[in-house]
Design an enzyme around this catalytic site. Structure first.
Site, PDB file in Angstrom:
ATOM      1  N   PHE A 113     -13.052 -57.287  50.350  1.00  0.00           N
ATOM      2  CA  PHE A 113     -14.105 -58.308  50.299  1.00  0.00           C
ATOM      3  C   PHE A 113     -13.850 -59.244  49.114  1.00  0.00           C
ATOM      4  O   PHE A 113     -13.678 -58.810  47.987  1.00  0.00           O
ATOM      5  CB  PHE A 113     -15.476 -57.639  50.154  1.00  0.00           C
ATOM      6  N   GLN A 114     -13.813 -60.531  49.391  1.00  0.00           N
ATOM      7  CA  GLN A 114     -13.587 -61.603  48.416  1.00  0.00           C
ATOM      8  C   GLN A 114     -12.251 -61.462  47.683  1.00  0.00           C
ATOM      9  O   GLN A 114     -12.124 -61.819  46.516  1.00  0.00           O
ATOM     10  CB  GLN A 114     -14.753 -61.694  47.421  1.00  0.00           C
ATOM     11  N   MET A 484     -12.873 -98.395  48.296  1.00  0.00           N
ATOM     12  CA  MET A 484     -11.431 -98.606  48.296  1.00  0.00           C
ATOM     13  C   MET A 484     -10.850 -98.412  49.694  1.00  0.00           C
ATOM     14  O   MET A 484      -9.922 -99.126  50.106  1.00  0.00           O
ATOM     15  CB  MET A 484     -10.750 -97.666  47.306  1.00  0.00           C
TER      16      MET A 484
END
Length: 577
Positions: A113-114, A484
């Site tokens: 996890f993560q 731009m």
């Protein structure tokens, strides 16, 4: 010897390194580190609202002080959210240390996890990266990281720290090293004496010299030496976007910024020069235009701390690897000792030609845009900001037309006052960078020049400004479009505005600023501009969001014509050189 946990070691090492602020955001893999922060008072943590903002804030802090910015994020999305800011710092050679929490050692490679491979992901955009394998490595790794980040060509360094190595239950001996030496990393300091002598001889013999300087002069703390060199020789000088402020912007020998949106006189003088002294600049494509047509008659002296930058794009006739400060010091000493002097008659004729170019199409001799319009021109906004702040503010910017207008029309007389993302061109940079500047300079005037597109990239940081009482001033040039992008679509796509217009979807920025507890001021009339800006900057202790409705059709000029030489430019919508 003191016994500390890995988390306590990390924070103690930051204290011993002299770190003032950590910009970060907590998460599971970094919680032992955050608990260590809580249990001490010396190193202060600034809680941003997004990890990208943490890196930009540390970046702004670094650019405005010359110190190394420090970031702390958790694993997985926390780490990946920091990538844009790391790349921003890398492109502009900004010293930064990013500490990322990582999953526990035994879970690495298990798709936990993560979990993300932060070392692998960041490898192309850092000077170096470290993965901590044992608590005993922490102190020395921190010392190495700050040394690498701040020496040679500066840049970001990542330290990835598995959670189990910061656990408070396990303690180990702590000792912070006084110095560090890396056998494989020995950045140059002094330039080669023979090459410096050649450079000085070439420079003194020049008939049409130009001194072209970049961010390396600012980062190398050599602005005073550059100024001395320019004034001693009476040679014209130009800065890149990153180098603005290295020589006083109001100085008579300064020709303005060069490059894609540089001044007519700077670009034309570069093209016709016979000797160019390039200092701390890397011949970026936004400067050179077509390399095959770049300054065809010039001999080039190139001074840079990074040997990989020399002759990378444009071949140098006299390459000098060394710190800008030491090389310019040696050059000044040789010039003082030399029996040779510049050719006064040739230099006078060169200045006469440059002043004719200035008068013909220069930005500052007379306005090069429609001053009779009832609409607010973005150029006039920047000029008014310069007047109200007496040219003494720290100015951060986002990326787009507003960035170029700020670079053109706010002359910077001091280094480290212009804070912008030059190399990567990162929208969302301006506000968090301004927060970092304000943290470092509590009593200074700090303004973020932005657009309604860029400001929304990191607008949640208005909450961070509230929490830490950071009274930055936000000057939003609102043209209700990606300006731009729209300009390029006007010039190259027959005004087909593919996804560059917001229609009626923009928020009420005044109400939004007020929702965060700040002051909002809208300006719609030209005659109100100066008074409203004075009102804004008089509110010293408040964040003020100025929503200024500018002419939507205005373009940034001059603009180099792609794949041509430096002297080939669009001067306005109808005229080109």
């Amino acid at each position: 010897m003191e016994m500390l946990s890995g988390g306590d070691m990390l924070i103690r090492a930051l204290k011993d390194e002299g770190v003032e602020y950590i910009f970060g955001y907590p998460g599971g893999a970094a919680l032992h580190i955050y608990d260590a922060i809580f249990r001490q008072k010396d190193v202060k943590h600034i809680l941003v609202r997004h990890e990208q903002a943490a890196t930009h804030a540390a970046d702004g802090y670094s650019r405005s002080t010359g110190k190394v910015g420090t970031v702390l994020v958790t694993s997985g999305p926390g780490a990946t959210n920091a990538i844009t800011g790391i790349a921003t710092a890398y492109m502009d050679s900004i010293p930064m240390v990013v500490i990322s929490g990582q999953v526990m050692s035994h879970l690495i490679g298990e798709d936990a996890f993560q979990e993300t491979d932060m070392v692998g992901i960041s490898r192309p955009i850092v000077k170096h990266s470290f993965m901590i394998k044992h608590q005993s490595e922490i102190a020395e790794t921190v010392k190495k990281a700050y040394y690498i980040a701040s020496t040679g060509r500066p840049g970001p360094v990542v330290i990835d720290v598995p959670k189990d190595l910061t656990h408070p239950a396990f303690t180990f001996p702590y000792e912070y090293p006084d110095k560090v030496k890396l056998r494989s990393y020995t950045p140059a300091t002094r330039g080669h004496a023979g090459q410096i002598k050649k450079a000085v001889q070439l420079l003194l013999a020049a008939k049409r010299p130009m001194i072209y300087t970049g961010g390396g002069v600012v980062q190398g703390n050599a602005s005073h030496l550059l100024t001395q060199l320019v004034d001693t020789l009476d040679y014209p000088v130009t800065n890149t976007l990153m180098g603005l402020g290295a020589y006083p912007g109001t100085g008579k020998r300064f020709l303005g910024m060069l490059g894609m949106h540089g001044t007519y006189e700077a670009n034309t003088a570069m093209h016709h020069s016979d000797v160019i002294l390039a200092v701390g600049a890397r011949f970026d494509d936004r400067v050179t235009n077509a390399v095959s047509k770049f300054c065809p008659n010039a001999k080039i002296i190139h001074v840079d701390i990074d040997p990989a930058s020399i002759s990378k794009t444009v071949v140098a006739d006299v390459p000098i690897v060394g710190s800008v400060e030491s090389v310019l010091t040696d050059m000044l000493a040789l010039i003082k000792e030399s029996n040779e002097k510049p050719d006064a008659e040739a230099i006078a004729a060169w200045w006469k030609q440059i002043n004719e170019w200035r008068e013909r199409h220069g930005l500052y001799t007379k306005p090069r845009y429609d001053t009779t319009s009832e609409l607010i021109k973005p150029q006039d906004v920047i000029k008014a900001v310069w007047e109200v702040t007496k040219g003494d503010a720290f100015i951060t910017s986002d990326v787009g037309q507003h960035q170029m207008f700020a670079a053109q029309y706010y002359p910077f007389d001091k280094p480290r006052r212009w804070i912008n993302s030059g190399g990567l061109g990162t929208m969302g940079f301006g506000l968090p960078a301004a927060m970092g500047v304000q943290m470092a300079h509590r009593d200074a005037t700090v303004a973020c020049i932005t657009g309604e597109g860029s400001i929304q990239m990191c607008i949640q940081e208005l909450s961070c400004c509230t929490q830490y009482h950071l009274p930055v001033k936000i000057i939003c040039l609102n043209n209700q479009a990606l300006g731009m992008v729209r300009q390029w679509q006007d010039m190259q796509y027959s005004s087909r505005y593919a996804e560059s217009l917001y229609e009626d979807s923009l928020p009420d920025f005044i109400k939004l600023a007020e929702a965060y507890g700040h002051v909002g001021i809208r300006v719609t009339k030209k005659e109100e501009l100066k008074a409203k800006l004075e009102e804004c900057f008089a509110l010293k202790d408040r964040v003020v969001f100025m929503d200024i409705m500018v002419d939507q059709s205005e373009h940034v000029y001059p603009m180099q014509i792609a794949q041509h030489s430096m002297r080939d430019m669009f001067l306005n919508k109808e005229e080109r050189t």
